[in-house]
Structure formats: C-alpha cells, structure tokens
Scaffold this motif. Structure first.
Motif, PDB file in Angstrom:
ATOM      1  N   LYS A   1       6.647   9.043   6.024  1.00 38.77           N
ATOM      2  CA  LYS A   1       7.130   7.718   5.630  1.00 38.77           C
ATOM      3  C   LYS A   1       8.286   7.334   6.536  1.00 38.77           C
TER       4      LYS A   1
ATOM      5  N   ILE B   1       3.071   6.069   6.617  1.00 40.65           N
ATOM      6  CA  ILE B   1       3.326   4.819   5.903  1.00 40.65           C
ATOM      7  C   ILE B   1       4.558   4.203   6.555  1.00 40.65           C
TER       8      ILE B   1
ATOM      9  N   SER C   1      -2.713   4.227  -4.239  1.00 46.95           N
ATOM     10  CA  SER C   1      -2.504   5.418  -3.417  1.00 46.95           C
ATOM     11  C   SER C   1      -3.789   6.232  -3.294  1.00 46.95           C
TER      12      SER C   1
ATOM     13  N   SER D   1       2.461   8.552  -2.967  1.00 50.30           N
ATOM     14  CA  SER D   1       1.676   8.952  -1.801  1.00 50.30           C
ATOM     15  C   SER D   1       1.786  10.431  -1.483  1.00 50.30           C
TER      16      SER D   1
ATOM     17  N   THR E   1      -5.441   7.144   0.236  1.00 50.89           N
ATOM     18  CA  THR E   1      -5.746   8.544   0.554  1.00 50.89           C
ATOM     19  C   THR E   1      -7.194   8.699   0.977  1.00 50.89           C
TER      20      THR E   1
END
Length: 279
Positions: free
Chosen positions: A252, A273, A218, A246, A222
């Motif tokens: 998401k 995501i 993650s 995340s 990022t």
C-alpha cells in the motif's frame, strides 16, 4: 483412364485454391482479438491466453510504451495513451479533465457518473447501459486502444437490481489491460471473471457500501489479481477500511501527485494499492 489422369491436376489445383487462406478482411468487419481475455477452461480456475502485444491487435505496442493515468475526481480518471488518445472514465462533466477527451465512458448508477449532454467536441461517447432492454456491448478500436465492456447489475431506486445497468470498461493499450469497475453493486461470478480476463491496472470504487462494502470489494480485487490497484469514489475512512481488509498480500502506498505513469515493464511485482492524490 487417360481422362482421369488429365483431371487429377485440375482437382489438385481446385483443392489447393479452396484451402489457401483468404486475404484478411478489414479490421472494422471483425471483432478485435483481446490480449487480456480469459479462456474459461475449467472454472473457477481461469487460464489466460498467451499474447503478443504487437500481434494481438492492429495496434502497435511495446513493453516500454507508457500510459499516464490521472485521477480527476470521484470515479473519473484520464487515461492518456502512447498514441495520443485521451479517455475519461465515468464522465459526468462535473469533474472536467484539463483537456477535452477523445473518448468518454459512462455508467448510469448516479448523475455523478454520466451526462446526457456531453461536450459535442468529444468524439466517442460510450454508455455503460444499453437500450431497448439490451445490454451495452462495446468492442471498438480507437487509435491505439481496444475498448470493450462487461456488464453487471445495479441497484435501482426501488432497491431491486436492474440487469446490465453498469459496465466494467476494459482498455487494452501498450500491452496493458486496464479495467474500471464503474459502480459495481455485487460480487462477480466465474462467468464475469472469465469475460474480464487479465487486468494489470484496476480502478476500484472504495466507498464503505455505496457500491459494496470493503470486505466484498476486497474479495473482488483479490480474485482479479491486478498488479496496480487505484481506489476511487470516496476518501477518508472508506479508504482506510479497504486498505485494512486487503491484508498483507498487497503493498500500500500514498502518491504525492494525482498521476501515475505505467508500462507493462514497470508494473509492480507484488500487487500495489496506490492512492493517488485527491482520492
């Protein structure tokens, strides 16, 4: 004195001829210009080069051009470009695309990521590892796509790290920068990020530690700041853990199908995501 005046025009013509730009060399004789490459002005703060999608490469692209990405299985995606090129990532033959791809990329971390006996109908086979102790180095324009790689290390069978055994493949097409992390076994450093540059679409292994743990992965995601993140490699709890790690900086969403069509214009404003069906 008269001779000097006569020679001056000839000297001026010679100087002008010397400074006049020479005709461009053939595309294949020089390394293509990346529209996604970072310029490391003051690491770790990386500034991105401005680019013109039409002029960056000898490839036609506009912001409305669309690329279709389909999840095939494990770490294999099928990328279909506006120019009709088809590319399969981490191709092993275990997860076969619906049609024979023009290009395949591979990584040798496990047999599920490569094959030494690909279909002979595949025109371009790009290994993510080199030979004779040298890292893989791909800089190639195929159809409407520029493909390059950035090597990283992998864990060998003994547990030691093998230098340059993995490649992050980057596909530059339709003004988009699409990156596949392969079988990434360690966090990236500033030099890696500078070599990778901008990635609009990122294919990232999510597996609970077979590559890296959710927290480490993650952090990589990022830092890369991609607009569209496509998990791969494992399903179930590892995906849930990755989503939890995340944080709120990402949207998401779970897709209802295995494909997504994306263009430079349609990229999400907030990093997304996106879990394709089958992951």
């Amino acid at each position: 004195m008269m001779l000097r005046y006569l020679l001056l025009p000839f000297a001026a013509i010679a100087l002008l001829h010397f400074l006049w730009p020479m005709p461009a060399r053939a595309q294949n004789s020089t390394r293509p210009i990346s529209q996604c490459q970072a310029i490391a002005e003051a690491l770790p703060d990386v500034a991105f080069a401005s680019f013109n999608p039409r002029a960056a490469l000898n490839v036609q692209a506009v912001v409305s051009d669309e690329v279709k990405i389909t999840y095939i299985g494990h770490s294999t995606f099928l990328i279909e470009t506006p120019g009709g090129l088809s590319i399969a990532t981490d191709y092993s033959g275990w997860y076969a695309p619906p049609k024979t791809p023009d290009v395949v990329t591979m990584n040798k971390a496990h047999s599920s990521h490569y094959t030494l006996t690909p279909d002979p109908a595949i025109k371009h086979v790009l290994h993510g590892w080199g030979g004779d102790g040298e890292p893989a180095d791909h800089d190639v324009v195929i159809g409407d796509t520029y493909i390059r790689n950035v090597t990283t290390d992998i864990r060998a069978g003994s547990g030691m790290m093998e230098p340059d055994g993995n490649s992050i493949f980057i596909f530059e097409v339709a003004g988009l920068c699409i990156g596949h992390l392969g079988h990434l076994h360690h966090e990236l450093d500033d030099t890696d990020y500078a070599e990778i540059g901008r990635l609009d679409v990122l294919m990232v292994p999510v597996d609970g530690g077979l590559t890296m743990g959710a927290e480490s992965m993650s952090r990589v995601v990022t830092r890369l700041r991609s607009a569209l993140i496509l998990p791969m490699h494992r399903r179930g709890p590892p995906v849930a853990n990755f989503l939890q790690m995340s944080g709120d900086g990402f949207d998401k969403s779970f897709a209802t199908e295995a494909s997504v069509t994306v263009s430079l214009r349609s990229l999400p404003k907030k990093p997304l995501i996106y879990i394709l069906q089958g992951v």
